[in-house]
Design a protein around this motif. Structure first.
Motif, PDB file in Angstrom:
ATOM      1  N   SER A  21       0.812  -1.223   0.000  1.00  0.00           N
ATOM      2  CA  SER A  21       0.000   0.000   0.000  1.00  0.00           C
ATOM      3  C   SER A  21       0.846   1.273   0.000  1.00  0.00           C
ATOM      4  O   SER A  21       0.311   2.364  -0.116  1.00  0.00           O
ATOM      5  CB  SER A  21      -0.925   0.002   1.222  1.00  0.00           C
ATOM      6  OG  SER A  21      -0.157  -0.069   2.407  1.00  0.00           O
ATOM      7  N   PHE A  22       2.163   1.138   0.100  1.00  0.00           N
ATOM      8  CA  PHE A  22       3.051   2.295   0.057  1.00  0.00           C
ATOM      9  C   PHE A  22       3.016   2.888  -1.351  1.00  0.00           C
ATOM     10  O   PHE A  22       3.021   2.152  -2.336  1.00  0.00           O
ATOM     11  CB  PHE A  22       4.475   1.877   0.439  1.00  0.00           C
ATOM     12  CG  PHE A  22       5.365   3.018   0.796  1.00  0.00           C
ATOM     13  CD1 PHE A  22       5.341   3.560   2.073  1.00  0.00           C
ATOM     14  CD2 PHE A  22       6.236   3.556  -0.133  1.00  0.00           C
ATOM     15  CE1 PHE A  22       6.165   4.614   2.411  1.00  0.00           C
ATOM     16  CE2 PHE A  22       7.064   4.608   0.189  1.00  0.00           C
ATOM     17  CZ  PHE A  22       7.031   5.144   1.470  1.00  0.00           C
ATOM     18  N   GLU A  23       2.974   4.195  -1.458  1.00  0.00           N
ATOM     19  CA  GLU A  23       2.824   4.858  -2.760  1.00  0.00           C
ATOM     20  C   GLU A  23       3.975   4.526  -3.706  1.00  0.00           C
ATOM     21  O   GLU A  23       5.147   4.681  -3.373  1.00  0.00           O
ATOM     22  CB  GLU A  23       2.741   6.378  -2.559  1.00  0.00           C
ATOM     23  CG  GLU A  23       2.344   7.134  -3.805  1.00  0.00           C
ATOM     24  CD  GLU A  23       2.161   8.615  -3.531  1.00  0.00           C
ATOM     25  OE1 GLU A  23       2.478   9.402  -4.425  1.00  0.00           O
ATOM     26  OE2 GLU A  23       1.719   8.961  -2.433  1.00  0.00           O
ATOM     27  N   GLY A  24       3.651   4.025  -4.891  1.00  0.00           N
ATOM     28  CA  GLY A  24       4.643   3.734  -5.924  1.00  0.00           C
ATOM     29  C   GLY A  24       5.318   2.380  -5.794  1.00  0.00           C
ATOM     30  O   GLY A  24       6.126   1.999  -6.632  1.00  0.00           O
ATOM     31  N   CYS A  25       4.989   1.607  -4.764  1.00  0.00           N
ATOM     32  CA  CYS A  25       5.631   0.302  -4.552  1.00  0.00           C
ATOM     33  C   CYS A  25       4.823  -0.784  -5.244  1.00  0.00           C
ATOM     34  O   CYS A  25       3.593  -0.827  -5.141  1.00  0.00           O
ATOM     35  CB  CYS A  25       5.736  -0.008  -3.059  1.00  0.00           C
ATOM     36  SG  CYS A  25       6.579  -1.558  -2.717  1.00  0.00           S
TER      37      CYS A  25
ATOM     38  N   GLY B  32       0.299  -6.977   7.135  1.00  0.00           N
ATOM     39  CA  GLY B  32      -0.210  -5.644   7.473  1.00  0.00           C
ATOM     40  C   GLY B  32      -0.377  -4.720   6.284  1.00  0.00           C
ATOM     41  O   GLY B  32      -0.327  -3.505   6.438  1.00  0.00           O
ATOM     42  N   GLY B  33      -0.531  -5.251   5.087  1.00  0.00           N
ATOM     43  CA  GLY B  33      -0.762  -4.433   3.900  1.00  0.00           C
ATOM     44  C   GLY B  33       0.483  -3.827   3.287  1.00  0.00           C
ATOM     45  O   GLY B  33       0.382  -3.011   2.378  1.00  0.00           O
ATOM     46  N   VAL B  34       1.665  -4.191   3.793  1.00  0.00           N
ATOM     47  CA  VAL B  34       2.907  -3.651   3.248  1.00  0.00           C
ATOM     48  C   VAL B  34       3.913  -4.765   2.976  1.00  0.00           C
ATOM     49  O   VAL B  34       3.800  -5.872   3.510  1.00  0.00           O
ATOM     50  CB  VAL B  34       3.545  -2.607   4.200  1.00  0.00           C
ATOM     51  CG1 VAL B  34       2.723  -1.340   4.261  1.00  0.00           C
ATOM     52  CG2 VAL B  34       3.737  -3.176   5.583  1.00  0.00           C
ATOM     53  N   CYS B  35       4.909  -4.432   2.159  1.00  0.00           N
ATOM     54  CA  CYS B  35       5.978  -5.382   1.862  1.00  0.00           C
ATOM     55  C   CYS B  35       7.043  -5.293   2.949  1.00  0.00           C
ATOM     56  O   CYS B  35       6.969  -4.439   3.837  1.00  0.00           O
ATOM     57  CB  CYS B  35       6.577  -5.086   0.492  1.00  0.00           C
ATOM     58  SG  CYS B  35       7.400  -3.489   0.394  1.00  0.00           S
ATOM     59  N   VAL B  36       8.052  -6.131   2.872  1.00  0.00           N
ATOM     60  CA  VAL B  36       9.121  -6.146   3.864  1.00  0.00           C
ATOM     61  C   VAL B  36       9.868  -4.821   3.869  1.00  0.00           C
ATOM     62  O   VAL B  36      10.222  -4.285   4.928  1.00  0.00           O
ATOM     63  CB  VAL B  36      10.094  -7.316   3.584  1.00  0.00           C
ATOM     64  CG1 VAL B  36      11.298  -7.248   4.496  1.00  0.00           C
ATOM     65  CG2 VAL B  36       9.380  -8.640   3.753  1.00  0.00           C
ATOM     66  N   ARG B  37      10.086  -4.243   2.699  1.00  0.00           N
ATOM     67  CA  ARG B  37      10.822  -2.983   2.592  1.00  0.00           C
ATOM     68  C   ARG B  37      10.117  -1.854   3.331  1.00  0.00           C
ATOM     69  O   ARG B  37      10.749  -0.952   3.864  1.00  0.00           O
ATOM     70  CB  ARG B  37      10.994  -2.612   1.122  1.00  0.00           C
ATOM     71  CG  ARG B  37      11.798  -1.342   0.916  1.00  0.00           C
ATOM     72  CD  ARG B  37      11.882  -0.961  -0.542  1.00  0.00           C
ATOM     73  NE  ARG B  37      12.710  -1.922  -1.257  1.00  0.00           N
ATOM     74  CZ  ARG B  37      12.740  -2.046  -2.568  1.00  0.00           C
ATOM     75  NH1 ARG B  37      11.980  -1.266  -3.313  1.00  0.00           N
ATOM     76  NH2 ARG B  37      13.504  -2.928  -3.144  1.00  0.00           N
ATOM     77  N   HIS B  38       8.773  -1.893   3.385  1.00  0.00           N
ATOM     78  CA  HIS B  38       8.014  -0.792   3.972  1.00  0.00           C
ATOM     79  C   HIS B  38       7.384  -1.141   5.318  1.00  0.00           C
ATOM     80  O   HIS B  38       6.390  -0.538   5.709  1.00  0.00           O
ATOM     81  CB  HIS B  38       6.953  -0.303   2.982  1.00  0.00           C
ATOM     82  CG  HIS B  38       7.568   0.286   1.764  1.00  0.00           C
ATOM     83  ND1 HIS B  38       7.469  -0.306   0.525  1.00  0.00           N
ATOM     84  CD2 HIS B  38       8.339   1.396   1.598  1.00  0.00           C
ATOM     85  CE1 HIS B  38       8.133   0.428  -0.354  1.00  0.00           C
ATOM     86  NE2 HIS B  38       8.672   1.451   0.262  1.00  0.00           N
ATOM     87  N   GLY B  39       7.929  -2.127   6.008  1.00  0.00           N
ATOM     88  CA  GLY B  39       7.528  -2.311   7.407  1.00  0.00           C
ATOM     89  C   GLY B  39       6.995  -3.668   7.812  1.00  0.00           C
ATOM     90  O   GLY B  39       6.738  -3.873   8.988  1.00  0.00           O
ATOM     91  N   ALA B  40       6.798  -4.593   6.905  1.00  0.00           N
ATOM     92  CA  ALA B  40       6.341  -5.924   7.327  1.00  0.00           C
ATOM     93  C   ALA B  40       7.482  -6.575   8.104  1.00  0.00           C
ATOM     94  O   ALA B  40       8.618  -6.570   7.671  1.00  0.00           O
ATOM     95  CB  ALA B  40       5.963  -6.770   6.118  1.00  0.00           C
TER      96      ALA B  40
END
Length: 198
Positions: free
Chosen positions: A126-130, A137-145
């Motif tokens: 859900s991070f913009e542009g990813c 939690g709706g995000v990839c490892v790079r953005h907080g999973a």
């Protein structure tokens, strides 16, 4: 003079009649061409729909046969020791994973009978542009999973096997070539000894 003018009128009317006949013949031929094209299109659609129906039924038959084989091999498990029986069932389950229904594709099914390549919908970060896939939690490892970390005190390495990293005792398969201490990638060997990279 009257004969000349009457001859001219007769010749002109004859030419007009020939032009009218020519136009009628042309229109008729165009109409026949359109009818033939429409008939060919209907015939082609009938062939295509019958072949799609045949492909769908053959795919359904193949899937049913695979399911039947997987069930029968699991039912015929006569191993007495519980640990070996559990290992056997795990192997059968792994062997019988569903394959993508697209022709010639051997990827594992993700959603709706197809793999990601052939149209399975996958949730994206859900991070913009990813464009990475969601992990937690709706995000990839790079953005907080959160990744699982080694359970040894003070270690921040990623878990490999059994809750620990390689440094703290995770058992990993090593290359089968004598003297090589690299980790197995594919077919019992490391990249250096023949496992192909993606």
């Amino acid at each position: 003079m009257t004969t000349k003018s009457s001859k001219r009128k007769a010749a002109a009317s004859k030419v007009e009649d020939e032009e009218d006949i020519g136009a009628l013949i042309y229109r008729e031929s165009q109409l026949r061409k359109k009818e033939a094209a429409a008939a060919a299109a209907v015939k082609k659609n009938e062939r295509k729909s019958s072949s799609l129906t045949h492909q769908a039924t053959s795919t359904i038959k193949v899937i049913a046969e695979k399911k039947r084989k997987c069930r029968s091999s699991a039912d015929n498990d006569h191993i007495k020791e519980p640990a070996r029986r559990a290992a056997r069932k795990k192997y059968i389950k792994k062997k019988c994973k569903k394959k993508c229904s697209a022709e010639g594709c051997t990827n594992q099914v993700q959603q709706g009978g197809v793999c990601i390549k052939h149209g399975a919908n996958v949730k994206l970060c859900s991070f913009e542009g990813c464009t990475n896939q969601v992990r937690k939690g709706g995000v990839c490892v790079r953005h907080g999973a959160k990744r699982k970390r080694c359970s040894s005190e003070g270690c921040t390495n990623k878990v490999q096997n059994g809750g620990v990293c390689m440094k703290h005792g995770a058992k990993v398969k090593l290359c089968s070539i004598d003297g090589c201490t690299n980790q197995v990638r594919k077919g019992g060997v490391c990249v250096r000894h023949g496992a192909k990279r993606k």
